[in-house]
Design an enzyme around this catalytic site. Structure first.
Site, mmCIF file in Angstrom:
data_model
loop_
_atom_site.group_PDB
_atom_site.id
_atom_site.type_symbol
_atom_site.label_atom_id
_atom_site.label_comp_id
_atom_site.label_asym_id
_atom_site.label_seq_id
_atom_site.Cartn_x
_atom_site.Cartn_y
_atom_site.Cartn_z
ATOM 1 N N GLY A 174 0.875 -1.170 0.000
ATOM 2 C CA GLY A 174 0.000 0.000 0.000
ATOM 3 C C GLY A 174 0.905 1.210 0.000
ATOM 4 N N CYS A 204 6.022 -5.416 0.076
ATOM 5 C CA CYS A 204 6.169 -4.087 -0.518
ATOM 6 C C CYS A 204 6.167 -2.998 0.574
ATOM 7 C CB CYS A 204 5.101 -3.873 -1.584
ATOM 8 S SG CYS A 204 5.594 -2.631 -2.779
ATOM 9 N N ARG A 241 13.186 3.131 -1.031
ATOM 10 C CA ARG A 241 11.792 3.167 -1.496
ATOM 11 C C ARG A 241 11.730 3.511 -2.981
ATOM 12 N NH1 ARG A 241 8.180 7.024 2.044
ATOM 13 N NH2 ARG A 241 6.587 6.291 0.612
ATOM 14 N N ARG A 279 5.672 0.203 -7.794
ATOM 15 C CA ARG A 279 6.362 1.248 -7.005
ATOM 16 C C ARG A 279 7.148 0.577 -5.870
ATOM 17 N NH1 ARG A 279 3.629 4.891 -4.130
ATOM 18 N NH2 ARG A 279 1.842 3.537 -4.044
ATOM 19 N N HIS A 338 4.438 -8.302 -4.808
ATOM 20 C CA HIS A 338 3.065 -8.541 -4.335
ATOM 21 C C HIS A 338 2.556 -9.965 -4.612
ATOM 22 C CE1 HIS A 338 1.731 -4.414 -3.285
ATOM 23 N NE2 HIS A 338 2.678 -4.062 -4.126
ATOM 24 N N GLU A 361 0.267 -11.565 -3.250
ATOM 25 C CA GLU A 361 -1.184 -11.713 -3.021
ATOM 26 C C GLU A 361 -2.000 -11.460 -4.282
ATOM 27 O OE1 GLU A 361 0.738 -9.330 -2.079
ATOM 28 O OE2 GLU A 361 -0.225 -7.402 -2.395
HETATM 29 N N1 GLN Z 1 5.916 2.943 -2.877
HETATM 30 C C1 GLN Z 1 5.174 2.515 -1.728
HETATM 31 C C2 GLN Z 1 5.825 3.023 -0.448
HETATM 32 O O1 GLN Z 1 6.896 3.546 -0.489
HETATM 33 C C3 GLN Z 1 5.040 1.005 -1.680
HETATM 34 C C4 GLN Z 1 4.253 0.537 -2.867
HETATM 35 C C5 GLN Z 1 3.522 -0.757 -2.661
HETATM 36 O O2 GLN Z 1 3.325 -1.217 -1.540
HETATM 37 N N2 GLN Z 1 3.065 -1.300 -3.754
HETATM 38 O O3 GLN Z 1 5.274 2.893 0.576
#
Ligand code: GLN
Length: 195
Positions: A46, A79, A106, A136, A173, A175
């Site tokens: 997230g 993530c 990140r 991301r 991910h 899931e």
């Molecule tokens: N870029 C998000 C962060 O830095 C993580 C992205 C993700 O969980 N898909 O929190």
């Protein structure tokens, strides 16, 4: 088996559905009392800054940290969850659980538009490489001596899966694909904690 999914923001439903496929009815963790009897906690993907702030607001940061450090609860961060489990994050000041001896970069691949899928071999699973979806995504820049590196991106060797005792973290991910081998691996860690 009693497994919780941190349900503040992000891929909560997807993890709950994945666990259900393996016969586990996940418990949604929104407040400290929800951690009772939980043998393992998934911290979903997230937005790590949002999830971190909500953990502070709902008084979850300390109780989760305490359970993980006491060795009474396994943890898996995917993530954003990987970021939240770490001790250090480059260039960002944000609430962290501060439990895994790792330094995280990140958004290591750029923005949403730079999302991609890659098949990667992971040490804790047998058979075919795992279909890993990076959105991301962070990567692990460095780890301490007690952290095991489980997977690197074949293209450039960046670290994307790590484990330290019963703490597990993946930059991608699992899931949102149908392969359940990593959820199964996490259930094995949850069993180690309860034993
Ligand atoms: N870029 C998000 C962060 O830095 C993580 C992205 C993700 O969980 N898909 O929190």
């Amino acid at each position: 088996m009693n497994v919780g999914v941190l349900a503040l923001q992000g891929d909560v439903r997807e993890h709950v559905a994945a666990l259900r496929e393996l016969g586990v009815d996940a418990k949604l963790v929104k407040l400290p009392k929800d951690l009772k009897d939980v043998q393992g906690l998934i911290i979903p993907g997230g937005e790590s800054t949002t999830i971190g702030k909500l953990m502070v607001i709902f008084d979850l940061l300390e109780p989760i940290r305490h359970r993980i450090q006491a060795g009474t609860m396994a943890a898996w961060g995917t993530c954003a969850g990987m970021i939240l489990l770490s001790k250090n994050v480059n260039d960002h000041d944000q609430p962290l659980l501060n439990v895994m001896d790792s330094r995280i970069q990140r958004n290591s691949f750029g923005s949403q538009i730079d999302s991609f899928e890659a098949d990667i071999p992971i040490q804790c699973i047998d058979g075919e490489p795992f279909p890993a979806v990076f959105i991301r995504a962070p990567t692990v820049e460095s780890v301490g001596p007690h952290v095991e590196v489980l997977a690197r991106l074949p293209a450039d060797g960046r670290i994307v899966a790590i484990q330290q005792d019963t703490m597990f973290a993946t930059a991608f991910h699992p899931e949102i694909v149908s392969d359940r081998r990593l959820h199964q691996h996490f259930l094995t860690l949850c069993n180690e904690v309860s034993a």
